[in-house]
Design an enzyme around this catalytic site. Structure first.
Site, PDB file in Angstrom:
ATOM      1  CB  CYS B 177     -10.303 -19.242  43.819  1.00  0.00           C
ATOM      2  SG  CYS B 177      -8.632 -19.531  44.328  1.00  0.00           S
ATOM      3  NE  ARG B 212     -20.558 -18.402  26.570  1.00  0.00           N
ATOM      4  CZ  ARG B 212     -21.360 -17.865  25.646  1.00  0.00           C
ATOM      5  NH1 ARG B 212     -20.900 -16.965  24.816  1.00  0.00           N
ATOM      6  NH2 ARG B 212     -22.621 -18.219  25.555  1.00  0.00           N
ATOM      7  CB  SER B 213     -16.193 -13.334  32.763  1.00  0.00           C
ATOM      8  OG  SER B 213     -16.042 -14.121  33.930  1.00  0.00           O
ATOM      9  CG  ASP B 235     -21.826 -13.738  27.813  1.00  0.00           C
ATOM     10  OD1 ASP B 235     -22.175 -13.092  28.815  1.00  0.00           O
ATOM     11  OD2 ASP B 235     -20.743 -13.574  27.239  1.00  0.00           O
ATOM     12  CB  ILE B 236     -25.134 -10.083  27.053  1.00  0.00           C
ATOM     13  CG1 ILE B 236     -25.142  -9.641  28.513  1.00  0.00           C
ATOM     14  CG2 ILE B 236     -25.929  -9.098  26.204  1.00  0.00           C
ATOM     15  CD1 ILE B 236     -24.576  -8.250  28.733  1.00  0.00           C
TER      16      ILE B 236
END
Lengths: 337, 337
Positions: B177, B212-213, B235-236
Site C-alpha cells: 500500500c 530501503r526497508s 540507505d544508511i
C-alpha cells in the site's frame, strides 16, 4: 566435582554420531546428492563456512558446487548482486537437491525475503516460512504436497505428534539447523531424557535462551518448550516465558496441536540464570558475556554465537560447557538433503 | 515561481479521486465487505490508525471489526500476545474479506513472520511474500490459484505486462500500500506521464528514495524502476541504482519479465539529490532531515515517514511538496478488499 571444573564438550563427538548414519544413507541412494552453496558477498567468515561445507560434503560422499555471484565473484560487483536469480536457477535445476545461501547478505529484512525464494523442497537450512510455521505450531510431520501451499492450517488430525517416526505419507518437517543442533546437544548430554515420551523429553527442565531472533532464539525457545521445557527467552528489551499449552487446557485450543504459549515474565536475567538447568546464548557480539557468578551450580552452558558469550571461568559453575555448535549445525543441514 | 514557494499538496484531493470509485464498487456488490483490524499492542499511533481505518470504512460502506488481543485488550497481557491465533481465526472465517494487522508488534523479524501468516487472499496491505515476489519480478497480473503455491516461477507468457487491464483469468497482483500510494501521488502530479505506454510511464525521471526497508523503500524503488524511472536508493550503509532491465538485454534474461536491475552507485546523497526530479523520504526518525540546499530546483518532494524528513523551507526549492501519504495509503488498502 573435586576440581571445580566442568567438562569441556567439543562439537566433534556429537556431530560424529550422525556422520555414519548420513554416509550410509547417502551411499545407498541410486543417484548422487548435490548441494549448491551460494556465496554472494565478500565476507571472509561466509567463504570460510563455504569451504567448510565443501569439506564436510566430500567426507560424506555428497557433491558440492559453490556458485559465486556479486562481490564474491567479482569485487567490482555489489554485495549480493545476482543472488536472487542464482537461487531461482538452482530451484529450477532438477540436478540440485539442496540449496544453502551464505547469509547475512543485505540485512535481516531483505535476507528474510530471499529465504522465502529458496524452494522449500531444497531448503536444507529450514529457513522457509513453512518450516517456521510448522515449528511454532508443533506440527512435526507434513505431507510433502502441503509444502506447495502458502497457507498453513494447523490440524492435529493431519499431523499426529506423539510418535517419533512419521506416519505413512508424511515426512518430518525440517527444523531450522541451529536450533536443531542445540537439541542434539541436549539429547547427547542427557538433558533430553529418553525415558520420557517423545514430544515431552525436556519436561521438568528450565532453560534460558539468550537471543530471540527468527533464525535462532525464537524457534529454539518454541522447540524446547514444545518438548516440555520451561523456557525463559531473553532479549534486549524483554524476558518472556515459553511453556507448553496443556492438551486439555481449553476447548477452543483443542483443534490446535498442544504447543507453546508465551507470556511476559517479570524475572530478571539474574533470576532466570539462578533457576536454569541449561543456558543457551546466541548474542552476535564480542562484548556480551553471561556472568558466571549468576549461573546455577552444575548447569549446562551452550554457546551458539560466533563470539564467546560465556566468561572464561564458566566451567567453575557449569558441569558441561559446549563452546560451539557449528559442526553439528552443518551435519544437521546435510542430513536434511 | 514569483513567490519562490512551491505548492503544498495535501493527501485529501489525491485520496478523494479514489473514494467515489470504491464507494460505487462496494455498493454494487451483493454482500457487504468486511475488514478485520487486529490490534495487539498498547501503541497509541496504532490505535489512532485503527480508529482512522474505522472512519474510512464507514464513509465507504465497508464493515469494520477491530479485534483486540494482547496488551491492546488487557494491559496485563504481553505486547502481541495472541496475535497469531487471531490472524488464523480471521483467515478461516469466510465472512472476513480483508485483514489488517497494526504493525510494528515484535520487531521486523517476527513481524515479517506474521505477515506470512495472513492469508494472501485477505492481505489488503500487500505484505505477503508472494506480492513482494511479483513486484520484484514485475509480474503485474496473476491467476488467483497461484497465490496458493509457495514457489513463484516468473514466466512472461503467464503474466503479460504491457497492458493496463488484467488479461482474462487473472487479477492484478497486490502492490504494497505505501509504495502504491507514492505512485498515485506521482500519477496525480504528472510525474508519471500518461502519454507514455503503461509500464513505462516514469521513463526519463530520476527519483531518489531514502530508505530501503522491505515494507517501503525497496518495493518502492523496484516499482518505480519497473515503470522506467532511474531510481537512486539511499540507505544508511550504501547507495544503489535501480534501472529497468532492457527487454532484449541478453538472451538469458528473456525468460524473465523486463524488470529492474540493481547496481552499487558511487554517488553521494548530495549528488543524487542534485539530479533528482523526485525525492521520496521514509526515514523513521524525527532527527533525519533532507537538506533543502541540496535539492534540485522545481523537484517534487514526498514525505512518507511519520516524522517530517524535510526541512521547513523545502518549498523554497521544491515545486510540489506532499507532507504525508497516509490517507492515500488507507484508500489503496480498502481498494484491495
Amino acid at each position: 566435582m573435586a576440581s571445580g571444573k566442568g567438562v569441556l564438550l567439543k562439537a566433534d563427538p556429537i556431530a560424529g554420531t550422525f556422520q555414519e548414519e548420513i554416509k550410509t544413507g547417502v551411499s545407498a541412494l541410486p543417484h548422487k546428492l548435490k548441494l549448491v552453496g551460494i556465496l554472494a558477498t565478500s565476507s571472509a567468515p561466509s567463504r570460510y563456512y563455504a569451504d567448510f561445507t565443501r569439506k564436510q560434503c566430500e567426507a560424506l560422499g555428497i557433491e558440492f558446487e559453490l556458485k559465486e555471484t556479486g562481490a564474491a565473484a567479482n569485487p567490482s560487483l555489489a554485495e549480493g548482486e545476482g543472488v536472487e536469480q542464482t537461487i531461482i536457477e538452482s530451484n529450477e535445476d532438477d540436478n540440485v537437491h539442496g540449496i544453502m545461501v551464505y547469509f547475512p547478505i543485505f540485512g535481516v529484512q531483505q535476507d528474510h525475503y530471499l529465504q522465502q525464494v529458496v524452494s522449500p523442497f531444497k531448503d536444507v537450512e529450514g529457513l522457509h516460512f513453512k518450516f517456521h510455521y510448522n515449528l511454532y505450531h508443533n506440527i512435526r510431520f507434513l505431507r510433502p504436497k502441503t509444502l506447495l501451499t502458502t497457507i498453513g492450517v494447523p490440524s492435529s488430525t493431519e499431523a499426529p505428534m506423539d510418535t517419533e517416526s512419521p506416519p505413512e505419507g508424511t515426512v518430518k518437517s525440517i527444523i531450522p539447523c541451529t536450533p536443531l543442533a542445540v537439541v542434539k546437544c541436549l539429547e547427547y548430554t542427557g538433558i533430553y531424557n529418553r525415558l520420557l515420551p517423545y514430544g515431552d523429553r525436556a519436561y521438568g527442565k528450565t532453560i534460558t535462551v539468550i537471543n530471540r531472533s527468527e533464525v535462532v532464539g525464537r524457534p529454539l525457545a518454541a522447540l524446547l518448550s514444545n518438548d516440555g521445557a520451561r523456557v525463559l527467552s531473553v532479549d534486549i528489551g524483554s524476558i518472556q516465558e515459553y511453556t507448553k499449552r496443556p492438551k486439555a487446557a481449553d476447548s477452543a485450543a483443542q483443534r490446535y496441536n498442544p504447543r507453546h504459549v508465551v507470556h511476559n515474565s517479570q524475572m530478571t536475567l539474574e533470576e532466570c540464570l539462578a533457576v536454569s538447568d541449561v543456558v543457551v546464548s546466541a548474542v552476535p557480539s564480542a562484548n556480551y558475556k553471561v556472568k558466571t557468578e549468576w549461573l546455577k551450580d552444575g548447569c549446562v552452558c551452550i554457546n551458539v554465537a560466533a563470539d564467546k558469550n560465556f566468561e572464561k571461568d564458566v566451567r567453575d559453575k557449569a558441569s558441561l560447557y559446549i563452546p560451539a555448535v557449528g559442526k553439528i549445525t552443518i551435519i544437521m543441514l546435510l542430513r536434511n538433503l
